[in-house]
Design a protein around this motif. Structure first.
Motif, PDB file in Angstrom:
ATOM      1  N   VAL A   1       0.851  -1.199   0.000  1.00  0.00           N
ATOM      2  CA  VAL A   1       0.000   0.000   0.000  1.00  0.00           C
ATOM      3  C   VAL A   1       0.882   1.244   0.000  1.00  0.00           C
ATOM      4  CG1 VAL A   1      -1.591   1.351   1.437  1.00  0.00           C
ATOM      5  CG2 VAL A   1      -2.001  -1.093   1.071  1.00  0.00           C
ATOM      6  N   THR A   2       0.449   2.248  -0.751  1.00  0.00           N
ATOM      7  CA  THR A   2       1.197   3.503  -0.810  1.00  0.00           C
ATOM      8  C   THR A   2       0.436   4.692  -0.233  1.00  0.00           C
ATOM      9  OG1 THR A   2       0.372   3.910  -3.068  1.00  0.00           O
ATOM     10  CG2 THR A   2       2.502   2.757  -2.832  1.00  0.00           C
ATOM     11  N   HIS A   3      -0.897   4.656  -0.310  1.00  0.00           N
ATOM     12  CA  HIS A   3      -1.727   5.788   0.125  1.00  0.00           C
ATOM     13  C   HIS A   3      -2.860   5.275   1.025  1.00  0.00           C
ATOM     14  CE1 HIS A   3       0.237   7.291  -3.498  1.00  0.00           C
ATOM     15  NE2 HIS A   3      -0.095   8.528  -3.163  1.00  0.00           N
ATOM     16  N   VAL A   4      -3.151   6.019   2.098  1.00  0.00           N
ATOM     17  CA  VAL A   4      -4.178   5.591   3.051  1.00  0.00           C
ATOM     18  C   VAL A   4      -5.107   6.755   3.401  1.00  0.00           C
ATOM     19  CG1 VAL A   4      -4.660   4.449   5.243  1.00  0.00           C
ATOM     20  CG2 VAL A   4      -2.492   3.997   4.066  1.00  0.00           C
ATOM     21  N   PRO A   5      -6.262   6.883   2.746  1.00  0.00           N
ATOM     22  CA  PRO A   5      -7.279   7.818   3.241  1.00  0.00           C
ATOM     23  C   PRO A   5      -7.784   7.326   4.594  1.00  0.00           C
ATOM     24  CG  PRO A   5      -7.747   7.110   0.982  1.00  0.00           C
ATOM     25  CD  PRO A   5      -6.680   6.210   1.508  1.00  0.00           C
ATOM     26  N   MET A   6      -7.957   8.237   5.535  1.00  0.00           N
ATOM     27  CA  MET A   6      -8.255   7.842   6.917  1.00  0.00           C
ATOM     28  C   MET A   6      -9.145   8.875   7.589  1.00  0.00           C
ATOM     29  SD  MET A   6      -5.399   7.501   9.911  1.00  0.00           S
ATOM     30  CE  MET A   6      -5.821   7.765  11.636  1.00  0.00           C
ATOM     31  N   GLU A   7     -10.248   8.422   8.150  1.00  0.00           N
ATOM     32  CA  GLU A   7     -11.083   9.302   8.961  1.00  0.00           C
ATOM     33  C   GLU A   7     -10.401   9.527  10.315  1.00  0.00           C
ATOM     34  OE1 GLU A   7     -15.322   8.359   9.099  1.00  0.00           O
ATOM     35  OE2 GLU A   7     -14.966   6.893   7.510  1.00  0.00           O
ATOM     36  N   VAL A   8     -10.403  10.757  10.769  1.00  0.00           N
ATOM     37  CA  VAL A   8      -9.789  11.097  12.055  1.00  0.00           C
ATOM     38  C   VAL A   8     -10.867  11.728  12.934  1.00  0.00           C
ATOM     39  CG1 VAL A   8      -7.910  12.294  13.222  1.00  0.00           C
ATOM     40  CG2 VAL A   8      -7.600  11.525  10.859  1.00  0.00           C
ATOM     41  N   SER A   9     -11.345  10.979  13.910  1.00  0.00           N
ATOM     42  CA  SER A   9     -12.427  11.463  14.774  1.00  0.00           C
ATOM     43  C   SER A   9     -11.884  12.364  15.882  1.00  0.00           C
ATOM     44  CB  SER A   9     -13.162  10.275  15.397  1.00  0.00           C
ATOM     45  OG  SER A   9     -12.301   9.587  16.300  1.00  0.00           O
ATOM     46  N   SER A  10     -12.789  13.115  16.495  1.00  0.00           N
ATOM     47  CA  SER A  10     -12.365  13.954  17.625  1.00  0.00           C
ATOM     48  C   SER A  10     -11.942  13.089  18.808  1.00  0.00           C
ATOM     49  CB  SER A  10     -13.492  14.914  18.032  1.00  0.00           C
ATOM     50  OG  SER A  10     -14.621  14.209  18.517  1.00  0.00           O
ATOM     51  N   HIS A  11     -12.594  11.940  18.985  1.00  0.00           N
ATOM     52  CA  HIS A  11     -12.177  11.018  20.043  1.00  0.00           C
ATOM     53  C   HIS A  11     -10.734  10.571  19.812  1.00  0.00           C
ATOM     54  CE1 HIS A  11     -16.510  10.888  20.596  1.00  0.00           C
ATOM     55  NE2 HIS A  11     -16.356  10.219  21.723  1.00  0.00           N
ATOM     56  N   ALA A  12     -10.398  10.279  18.551  1.00  0.00           N
ATOM     57  CA  ALA A  12      -9.044   9.823  18.239  1.00  0.00           C
ATOM     58  C   ALA A  12      -8.010  10.884  18.571  1.00  0.00           C
ATOM     59  CB  ALA A  12      -8.956   9.451  16.761  1.00  0.00           C
ATOM     60  N   LEU A  13      -8.348  12.131  18.276  1.00  0.00           N
ATOM     61  CA  LEU A  13      -7.409  13.211  18.561  1.00  0.00           C
ATOM     62  C   LEU A  13      -7.317  13.476  20.060  1.00  0.00           C
ATOM     63  CD1 LEU A  13      -8.501  15.466  15.593  1.00  0.00           C
ATOM     64  CD2 LEU A  13      -6.219  14.457  15.884  1.00  0.00           C
ATOM     65  N   ALA A  14      -8.457  13.477  20.742  1.00  0.00           N
ATOM     66  CA  ALA A  14      -8.456  13.743  22.182  1.00  0.00           C
ATOM     67  C   ALA A  14      -7.769  12.637  22.972  1.00  0.00           C
ATOM     68  CB  ALA A  14      -9.896  13.919  22.683  1.00  0.00           C
ATOM     69  N   LEU A  15      -7.917  11.390  22.522  1.00  0.00           N
ATOM     70  CA  LEU A  15      -7.386  10.243  23.264  1.00  0.00           C
ATOM     71  C   LEU A  15      -6.044   9.752  22.725  1.00  0.00           C
ATOM     72  CD1 LEU A  15     -10.744   8.269  23.639  1.00  0.00           C
ATOM     73  CD2 LEU A  15      -9.604   9.697  25.356  1.00  0.00           C
ATOM     74  N   GLY A  16      -5.446  10.510  21.837  1.00  0.00           N
ATOM     75  CA  GLY A  16      -4.100  10.181  21.377  1.00  0.00           C
ATOM     76  C   GLY A  16      -4.011   9.025  20.402  1.00  0.00           C
ATOM     77  N   ARG A  17      -5.134   8.592  19.839  1.00  0.00           N
ATOM     78  CA  ARG A  17      -5.069   7.458  18.909  1.00  0.00           C
ATOM     79  C   ARG A  17      -4.280   7.802  17.647  1.00  0.00           C
ATOM     80  NH1 ARG A  17     -11.514   6.095  19.105  1.00  0.00           N
ATOM     81  NH2 ARG A  17     -11.622   5.494  21.315  1.00  0.00           N
ATOM     82  N   ALA A  18      -4.351   9.071  17.227  1.00  0.00           N
ATOM     83  CA  ALA A  18      -3.636   9.485  16.012  1.00  0.00           C
ATOM     84  C   ALA A  18      -2.247  10.022  16.317  1.00  0.00           C
ATOM     85  CB  ALA A  18      -4.445  10.537  15.269  1.00  0.00           C
ATOM     86  N   ALA A  19      -1.871  10.096  17.596  1.00  0.00           N
ATOM     87  CA  ALA A  19      -0.537  10.575  17.955  1.00  0.00           C
ATOM     88  C   ALA A  19       0.505   9.615  17.401  1.00  0.00           C
ATOM     89  CB  ALA A  19      -0.406  10.674  19.473  1.00  0.00           C
ATOM     90  N   GLY A  20       1.602  10.164  16.927  1.00  0.00           N
ATOM     91  CA  GLY A  20       2.638   9.328  16.331  1.00  0.00           C
ATOM     92  C   GLY A  20       2.440   9.094  14.850  1.00  0.00           C
ATOM     93  N   THR A  21       1.335   9.596  14.292  1.00  0.00           N
ATOM     94  CA  THR A  21       1.064   9.451  12.861  1.00  0.00           C
ATOM     95  C   THR A  21       1.410  10.749  12.147  1.00  0.00           C
ATOM     96  OG1 THR A  21      -0.747   7.881  13.236  1.00  0.00           O
ATOM     97  CG2 THR A  21      -0.724   9.034  11.124  1.00  0.00           C
ATOM     98  N   ARG A  22       2.166  10.612  11.079  1.00  0.00           N
ATOM     99  CA  ARG A  22       2.490  11.762  10.243  1.00  0.00           C
ATOM    100  C   ARG A  22       1.560  11.745   9.038  1.00  0.00           C
ATOM    101  NH1 ARG A  22       4.001  16.911  10.020  1.00  0.00           N
ATOM    102  NH2 ARG A  22       5.192  17.444   8.158  1.00  0.00           N
ATOM    103  N   PHE A  23       0.853  12.846   8.812  1.00  0.00           N
ATOM    104  CA  PHE A  23      -0.112  12.926   7.723  1.00  0.00           C
ATOM    105  C   PHE A  23       0.484  13.683   6.539  1.00  0.00           C
ATOM    106  CE2 PHE A  23      -2.590  12.333  11.546  1.00  0.00           C
ATOM    107  CZ  PHE A  23      -3.566  11.424  11.157  1.00  0.00           C
TER     108      PHE A  23
END
Length: 478
Positions: free
Chosen positions: A159-181
């Motif tokens: 895989v080369t490209h990943v479209p991804m939904e980012v919820s407010s819960h994910a941002l508040a709870l650090g689920r997306a932390a460590g991900t470079r967009f």
């Protein structure tokens, strides 16, 4: 102590695999540290926790190296990313946040990438896909260890490209932390999740985290004030009205609901686009997707093909079985989403709008009467029914929706009915439809279950709508 090799991470003891770091996080009802013995038995080789967790006997007696952090959840994302080899740096992760439109925009982006020949992943509310292989989604955005593991697997599968939904819960709870967009995109903001966020400002600040530097390119819809607040000199802006770098003109909708319009984009480009789904808000989503695709090098012709070919489960999804009225399933479960969906349907029919609507239990209670009012104001017939009551009283939830509906002056609303059984409610709406009418079943969209009293029963709005239409056609044709 000898050096320890960590090969994975998990934040639930039952999910630990040999070689994993166990993230023992504090919770509302229990501390994860109390399950350390189970994690050790499953093969955990290290523990991440806070000071309170480190003091628990289960952690002290584990014999494992213990990493102590004042906010272990915030540390988990970057740590998991490191463990899995920083996979988001090797992928082009395209994050989409906002209240409505995340799923639709993500599917549009994926469709454009596929048209350009890219091998894609997809992470979101409906499903996760790895190079075409479908996985069910438990969360809109997975927990940090699961997300980084997914990225690593995607890389392994080309895989080369990943479209991804980012919820407010994910941002508040650090689920997306460590991900470079590679790209961060914003659709809109309206009332939702106020059972989690104390107010709209907090909700907005949380969404704005996607634009705090973690996204190399920022693409923002500026149709609303919330989006305009995110704009910097470097922002790629899109709008259906007003000035922006990406805009649309000549929007036309066919009787089947297909839309055609002209996209005006960066460097003076003009694209003749078609979209198989109705609603002006989906034109905004398409503009956002087009801008995101352009920023990652997708050619204009592939953008156009991707938009024309997109299919989004449960989002303004038509059910056409030869009946003489329009039938649509939509995931709209917020006041503004209900309003724009019904406005879109009203604009394309001279007949009546018939709506089936409920609200979920154990969620933001303030939006229930607002949803009822928005639906009643725009419907000739509103059937209030159950959604996912979860642990709440279904009748109490419907009463709140009905109160909102009945707060609209009688002269400004249509008929309102209360039918708790969702299957019966859908059947009643179909039975009431006349030639040229529109039936909208709102709220559950792609979902294939209905949660009542903690038990999930098989239930699909699309399947039930199809069954009701087939029954009616059978009755009509004899």
């Amino acid at each position: 102590m000898s050096e320890v090799v960590v090969t994975g991470a998990a934040l639930r003891a039952q999910h630990v695999l040999p070689g994993d770091l166990f993230a023992a996080l504090p919770g509302a009802r229990a501390h994860g540290a109390d399950f350390t013995a189970d994690a050790v038995a499953a093969g955990a080789v290290a523990v991440l926790t806070d000071e309170a967790g480190a003091a628990r006997p289960a952690v002290r007696d584990s014999g494992l190296p213990v990493l102590v952090h004042p906010d272990p959840r915030a540390a988990l994302g970057p740590l998991a990313s490191h463990i899995y080899g920083e996979p988001s740096l090797a992928l082009k992760v395209l994050g989409v946040t906002g209240t409505s439109g995340k799923t639709t925009t993500s599917y549009m982006v994926e469709s454009g990438l596929a048209a350009a020949g890219h091998r894609t992943g997809l992470i979101g509310t409906v499903e996760t896909r790895i190079a075409g292989e479908r996985l069910d989604s438990a969360f809109t955005t997975p927990e940090a260890p699961d997300l980084q593991a997914l990225f690593a697997v995607m890389l392994e599968r080309g895989v080369t490209h990943v479209p991804m939904e980012v919820s407010s819960h994910a941002l508040a709870l650090g689920r997306a932390a460590g991900t470079r967009f590679a790209v961060g995109a914003f659709t809109n903001l309206s009332q939702d999740h106020l059972d989690f966020h104390p107010d709209m400002e907090d909700y907005f600040r949380t969404k704005a985290q996607l634009f705090d530097g973690r996204s190399a390119v920022e693409v923002v819809c500026v149709d609303g004030e919330w989006g305009r607040r995110l704009v910097t000199p470097a922002t790629v802006t899109v709008a259906t009205t007003g000035d922006a770098r990406w805009t649309a003109t000549d929007v036309r909708t066919s009787l089947s609901g297909e839309q055609s319009f002209t996209i005006h984009g960066s460097e003076g480009r003009t694209l003749a686009a078609t979209l198989p789904i109705p609603g002006t808000f989906n034109v905004a989503n398409a503009l956002l997707a087009a801008a995101v695709l352009h920023e990652v090098g997708v050619p204009d012709e592939a953008i156009v093909v991707g938009l024309a070919d997109v299919r989004v489960p449960g989002r303004m999804e038509r059910v056409a079985l030869g009946q003489d009225f329009t039938a649509v399933v939509d995931y709209s479960h917020k006041p503004e989403a209900v309003a724009v969906a019904l406005d879109a349907m009203r604009a394309r029919t001279d007949g009546r709008v018939i709506t089936v609507l409920g609200c979920g239990g154990d969620r933001d209670t303030a939006k229930r009467p607002l949803m009822g009012a928005e639906a009643a104001r725009r419907s000739d017939l509103l059937v209030v029914t159950d959604d996912n009551p979860r642990t709440e009283s279904p009748a109490a939830i419907r009463a709140a929706v009905l109160a909102g509906a009945e707060s609209v002056p009688a002269a400004q609303r249509g008929e309102v009915r209360d039918i708790g059984d969702r299957r019966q409610a859908i059947a009643a709406a179909v039975a009431a439809a006349r030639s040229g009418d529109v039936v909208v079943v709102a709220g559950k969209g792609h979902e294939t279950g209905q949660e009542v009293a903690g038990v999930v029963h098989p239930f699909s709005d699309r399947d039930e709508l199809e069954a009701a239409i087939r029954e009616r056609l059978g009755t009509v044709t004899g």
